[in-house]
Every structure is written in C-alpha cells, then in structure tokens.
Design a protein around this motif. Structure first.
Motif, PDB file in Angstrom:
ATOM      1  N   UNK A  14     -71.276 -38.400  17.750  1.00 32.74           N
ATOM      2  CA  UNK A  14     -70.732 -38.097  19.074  1.00 32.74           C
ATOM      3  C   UNK A  14     -71.580 -37.046  19.784  1.00 32.74           C
ATOM      4  N   UNK A  15     -72.023 -36.023  19.034  1.00 30.26           N
ATOM      5  CA  UNK A  15     -72.878 -34.994  19.628  1.00 30.26           C
ATOM      6  C   UNK A  15     -74.194 -35.588  20.116  1.00 30.26           C
ATOM      7  N   UNK A  16     -74.773 -36.485  19.331  1.00 28.87           N
ATOM      8  CA  UNK A  16     -76.014 -37.133  19.741  1.00 28.87           C
ATOM      9  C   UNK A  16     -75.816 -37.928  21.023  1.00 28.87           C
ATOM     10  N   UNK A  17     -74.707 -38.661  21.085  1.00 30.38           N
ATOM     11  CA  UNK A  17     -74.423 -39.447  22.285  1.00 30.38           C
ATOM     12  C   UNK A  17     -74.179 -38.556  23.492  1.00 30.38           C
ATOM     13  N   UNK A  18     -73.467 -37.441  23.294  1.00 33.39           N
ATOM     14  CA  UNK A  18     -73.213 -36.518  24.399  1.00 33.39           C
ATOM     15  C   UNK A  18     -74.519 -35.881  24.889  1.00 33.39           C
ATOM     16  N   UNK A  19     -75.399 -35.530  23.960  1.00 35.04           N
ATOM     17  CA  UNK A  19     -76.696 -34.968  24.360  1.00 35.04           C
ATOM     18  C   UNK A  19     -77.516 -35.999  25.126  1.00 35.04           C
ATOM     19  N   UNK A  20     -77.499 -37.228  24.654  1.00 36.82           N
ATOM     20  CA  UNK A  20     -78.226 -38.300  25.335  1.00 36.82           C
ATOM     21  C   UNK A  20     -77.655 -38.538  26.736  1.00 36.82           C
ATOM     22  N   UNK A  21     -76.332 -38.524  26.837  1.00 40.83           N
ATOM     23  CA  UNK A  21     -75.682 -38.702  28.145  1.00 40.83           C
ATOM     24  C   UNK A  21     -76.047 -37.557  29.083  1.00 40.83           C
ATOM     25  N   UNK A  22     -76.023 -36.333  28.567  1.00 39.99           N
ATOM     26  CA  UNK A  22     -76.322 -35.169  29.409  1.00 39.99           C
ATOM     27  C   UNK A  22     -77.766 -35.222  29.914  1.00 39.99           C
ATOM     28  N   UNK A  23     -78.697 -35.600  29.055  1.00 39.07           N
ATOM     29  CA  UNK A  23     -80.092 -35.649  29.495  1.00 39.07           C
ATOM     30  C   UNK A  23     -80.314 -36.783  30.497  1.00 39.07           C
ATOM     31  N   UNK A  24     -79.655 -37.917  30.301  1.00 38.14           N
ATOM     32  CA  UNK A  24     -79.781 -39.026  31.249  1.00 38.14           C
ATOM     33  C   UNK A  24     -79.164 -38.654  32.600  1.00 38.14           C
ATOM     34  N   UNK A  25     -78.027 -37.982  32.557  1.00 36.40           N
ATOM     35  CA  UNK A  25     -77.365 -37.562  33.798  1.00 36.40           C
ATOM     36  C   UNK A  25     -78.225 -36.543  34.536  1.00 36.40           C
ATOM     37  N   UNK A  26     -78.840 -35.618  33.805  1.00 35.76           N
ATOM     38  CA  UNK A  26     -79.706 -34.625  34.434  1.00 35.76           C
ATOM     39  C   UNK A  26     -80.920 -35.292  35.082  1.00 35.76           C
ATOM     40  N   UNK A  27     -81.465 -36.300  34.415  1.00 37.25           N
ATOM     41  CA  UNK A  27     -82.622 -37.008  34.987  1.00 37.25           C
ATOM     42  C   UNK A  27     -82.221 -37.745  36.261  1.00 37.25           C
ATOM     43  N   UNK A  28     -81.054 -38.370  36.260  1.00 38.65           N
ATOM     44  CA  UNK A  28     -80.590 -39.072  37.455  1.00 38.65           C
ATOM     45  C   UNK A  28     -80.344 -38.107  38.614  1.00 38.65           C
ATOM     46  N   UNK A  29     -79.735 -36.973  38.328  1.00 36.50           N
ATOM     47  CA  UNK A  29     -79.479 -35.980  39.375  1.00 36.50           C
ATOM     48  C   UNK A  29     -80.791 -35.409  39.918  1.00 36.50           C
ATOM     49  N   UNK A  30     -81.759 -35.197  39.034  1.00 35.77           N
ATOM     50  CA  UNK A  30     -83.067 -34.695  39.468  1.00 35.77           C
ATOM     51  C   UNK A  30     -83.740 -35.718  40.384  1.00 35.77           C
ATOM     52  N   UNK A  31     -83.698 -36.979  40.014  1.00 38.53           N
ATOM     53  CA  UNK A  31     -84.298 -38.021  40.850  1.00 38.53           C
ATOM     54  C   UNK A  31     -83.595 -38.120  42.199  1.00 38.53           C
ATOM     55  N   UNK A  32     -82.274 -37.950  42.204  1.00 38.40           N
ATOM     56  CA  UNK A  32     -81.523 -37.991  43.469  1.00 38.40           C
ATOM     57  C   UNK A  32     -81.940 -36.844  44.378  1.00 38.40           C
ATOM     58  N   UNK A  33     -82.092 -35.634  43.797  1.00 35.61           N
ATOM     59  CA  UNK A  33     -82.523 -34.485  44.607  1.00 35.61           C
ATOM     60  C   UNK A  33     -83.933 -34.695  45.161  1.00 35.61           C
ATOM     61  N   UNK A  34     -84.803 -35.292  44.359  1.00 36.47           N
ATOM     62  CA  UNK A  34     -86.165 -35.558  44.822  1.00 36.47           C
ATOM     63  C   UNK A  34     -86.143 -36.540  45.984  1.00 36.47           C
ATOM     64  N   UNK A  35     -85.347 -37.600  45.868  1.00 35.73           N
ATOM     65  CA  UNK A  35     -85.268 -38.588  46.945  1.00 35.73           C
ATOM     66  C   UNK A  35     -84.662 -37.997  48.209  1.00 35.73           C
ATOM     67  N   UNK A  36     -83.667 -37.131  48.059  1.00 35.51           N
ATOM     68  CA  UNK A  36     -83.088 -36.473  49.231  1.00 35.51           C
ATOM     69  C   UNK A  36     -84.121 -35.568  49.897  1.00 35.51           C
ATOM     70  N   UNK A  37     -84.916 -34.881  49.089  1.00 33.70           N
ATOM     71  CA  UNK A  37     -85.974 -34.033  49.644  1.00 33.70           C
ATOM     72  C   UNK A  37     -87.030 -34.846  50.371  1.00 33.70           C
TER      73      UNK A  37
END
Length: 87
Positions: A14-37
């Motif tokens: 579960x911890x591995x999955x949560x870490x994987x989810x958190x890193x994927x979510x962070x990458x998506x949010x970073x890409x969204x901020x880049x596109x907005x910029x």
C-alpha cells in the motif's frame, strides 16, 4: 505465512502504491502549471507584438512583408511541386 506477515506485506504494498500515486499526481500538477504558464506567455507575446506594431513603423512594414511572403509561398510552392512532378 502468518496473518501478521500478510498484514505487513499488504502495508508495504500500500505504501508503494501511495508513493507511486503521489509522484504521478505531482508530475501531472507540474505539467498543468507549465501549460498554464505557456498559455499566459502566449497572451503576453501577442500583446507585446501588438504594441510593437503600433510603436514601430519599420517593424510593422517588416511584419507586413513577412505576411505577403508567406501568402505568396503558400500559393506558389504547391504549383511548383505539381509542375516538378508532372514534367
């Protein structure tokens, strides 16, 4: 295996999955901020281009010549390609 071992293994998975989810979510949010910029930069560039056209007559003339060149190229290049292929 005992129940405790199963539970520990489940928690580790579960911890591995949560870490994987958190890193994927962070990458998506970073890409969204880049596109907005990028969208904001595009608006700024368009406004700066408009201001430059109003302030500089030389730039306005160069821009107009570039537009005419692009239009001429769009009309002439296909004709030249057809002539080249057919003859």
């Amino acid at each position: 295996m005992s129940n405790v071992d199963d539970r520990l293994e489940s928690l580790e998975e579960r911890r591995k999955l949560e870490d994987r989810y958190a890193s994927a979510k962070a990458a998506l949010l970073r890409n969204r901020r880049i596109e907005e910029g990028q969208a904001g930069a595009l608006v700024f560039a368009a406004l700066a281009y408009g201001n430059a056209l109003e302030e500089s007559s030389a730039f306005a003339k160069a821009s107009h010549l570039a537009k005419l060149f692009c239009i001429a190229a769009a009309l002439i290049v296909p004709n030249l390609l057809v002539i080249h292929v057919l003859l």
